[in-house]
Design a protein around this motif. Structure first.
Motif, PDB file in Angstrom:
ATOM      1  N   VAL A 286       2.564  13.546   1.890  1.00 47.65           N
ATOM      2  CA  VAL A 286       1.722  13.183   2.668  1.00 47.65           C
ATOM      3  C   VAL A 286       0.292  12.767   1.960  1.00 47.65           C
ATOM      4  O   VAL A 286      -0.362  12.030   2.442  1.00 47.65           O
ATOM      5  CB  VAL A 286       1.462  14.534   3.559  1.00 47.65           C
ATOM      6  N   SER A 287       0.156  13.596   0.805  1.00 51.69           N
ATOM      7  CA  SER A 287      -1.175  13.245  -0.022  1.00 51.69           C
ATOM      8  C   SER A 287      -1.029  11.524  -0.095  1.00 51.69           C
ATOM      9  O   SER A 287      -1.922  10.996  -0.049  1.00 51.69           O
ATOM     10  CB  SER A 287      -1.223  13.865  -1.145  1.00 51.69           C
TER      11      SER A 287
ATOM     12  N   ASN B 111       0.543   9.190   1.255  1.00 52.97           N
ATOM     13  CA  ASN B 111       0.324   8.506   2.445  1.00 52.97           C
ATOM     14  C   ASN B 111      -1.049   8.409   2.808  1.00 52.97           C
ATOM     15  O   ASN B 111      -1.547   7.480   3.417  1.00 52.97           O
ATOM     16  CB  ASN B 111       1.219   9.081   3.460  1.00 52.97           C
ATOM     17  N   ILE B 112      -1.714   9.381   2.734  1.00 54.46           N
ATOM     18  CA  ILE B 112      -3.230   9.626   2.821  1.00 54.46           C
ATOM     19  C   ILE B 112      -4.008   8.476   2.096  1.00 54.46           C
ATOM     20  O   ILE B 112      -4.924   7.734   2.534  1.00 54.46           O
ATOM     21  CB  ILE B 112      -3.784  10.797   2.750  1.00 54.46           C
TER      22      ILE B 112
ATOM     23  N   VAL C 294      -3.075   4.986   3.140  1.00 59.02           N
ATOM     24  CA  VAL C 294      -3.651   4.679   4.597  1.00 59.02           C
ATOM     25  C   VAL C 294      -4.996   4.439   4.344  1.00 59.02           C
ATOM     26  O   VAL C 294      -5.736   3.344   5.075  1.00 59.02           O
ATOM     27  CB  VAL C 294      -3.175   5.780   5.741  1.00 59.02           C
ATOM     28  N   TYR C 295      -5.668   5.141   3.414  1.00 65.45           N
ATOM     29  CA  TYR C 295      -7.288   5.005   3.301  1.00 65.45           C
ATOM     30  C   TYR C 295      -7.559   3.514   2.774  1.00 65.45           C
ATOM     31  O   TYR C 295      -8.278   2.914   2.836  1.00 65.45           O
ATOM     32  CB  TYR C 295      -7.871   6.070   2.202  1.00 65.45           C
TER      33      TYR C 295
END
Lengths: 186, 50
Positions: free
Chosen positions: A153-154, A156-157, A160-161
């Motif tokens: 998830v990290s 992916n964050i 996405v940023y």
């Protein structure tokens, strides 16, 4: 040696499968520059929520509410994947991304979600898992699985940023921000 | 999308930390937010930038 009950082993098996799928999507994004569209990202979120249900089964013991979280997450993923399939189902409308074994990622996402729903519903119906202690003795295994999901998830964050910043993600994403040419002023 | 992912990550971290009820609330909020975003994408009616 960790002794697991069959229900716990099946929970871990489903969770590991979801983590492998998510890790594959992240690897394709980073190494093959297969940038995710907003619907692709929503499918990933659905799978994260599905994985969270399984993790809570391992962390707090097997409970029906955790299975409900799994099924809700998988239903959401299937709904979003179905929408994306519907967008590309008409001949001539093209497809998004590269196919794997002849099917696109969103089609795989739909199939995987349906398998998770069917499998979890069967698992949900086994009554004996709710009696007695259903916590896994080894915290190490649970922590490893939690850490794997947090890392995915990290990453992916961060991606996405880089891709969207704080704004809405574009429908047809281009090259990542750091690969764009700088704007020239006249 | 970034906020949705941060919501999801915080739910996972809450569950890891041992806060079952808070993690479930975070899960529900993330799911509701996802449904809103999906609706926005499908209809373009919700002019929100999440």
């Amino acid at each position: 040696m960790i002794r697991l009950r069959i229900e716990q082993a099946l929970n871990i098996l489903e969770l590991a499968s979801i983590l492998i799928v998510l890790a594959t999507a992240i690897c394709m994004e980073i190494f093959l520059l297969e940038l995710p569209c907003p619907l692709c990202l929503l499918q990933r979120v659905g799978l994260y929520l599905t994985a969270l249900g399984f993790l809570m089964n391992l962390r707090f013991g097997i409970k029906p509410s955790h299975y409900a979280m799994v099924i809700l997450g998988a239903l959401f993923t299937a709904l979003v994947a179905l929408r994306q399939i519907a967008l590309h189902v008409i001949p001539g409308t093209g497809a998004y991304g590269i196919p794997i074994f002849g099917l696109h990622l969103y089609t795989w996402s739909f199939i995987i979600s349906l398998v998770i729903i069917a499998f979890t519903t069967i698992l949900f119906g086994v009554d004996r898992q709710y009696k007695g202690a259903s916590l896994i003795k080894s915290k190490l295994l649970t922590n490893i699985l939690f850490a794997a999901l947090v890392i995915i998830v990290s990453i992916n964050i961060v991606t996405v940023y880089i891709q969207c910043g704080f704004k809405e993600c574009p429908d047809n994403p281009q090259a990542p921000l750091f690969k764009r040419k700088p704007l020239t002023s006249d | 999308m970034l906020f949705l992912l941060l919501f999801t990550l915080s739910s996972i971290l809450l569950a890891w930390y041992g806060e079952r009820r808070k993690a479930q609330i975070g899960y529900l909020l993330a799911l509701i937010l996802s449904i809103f975003m999906f609706y926005h994408h499908a209809t373009d009616k919700l002019m929100i930038y999440l």
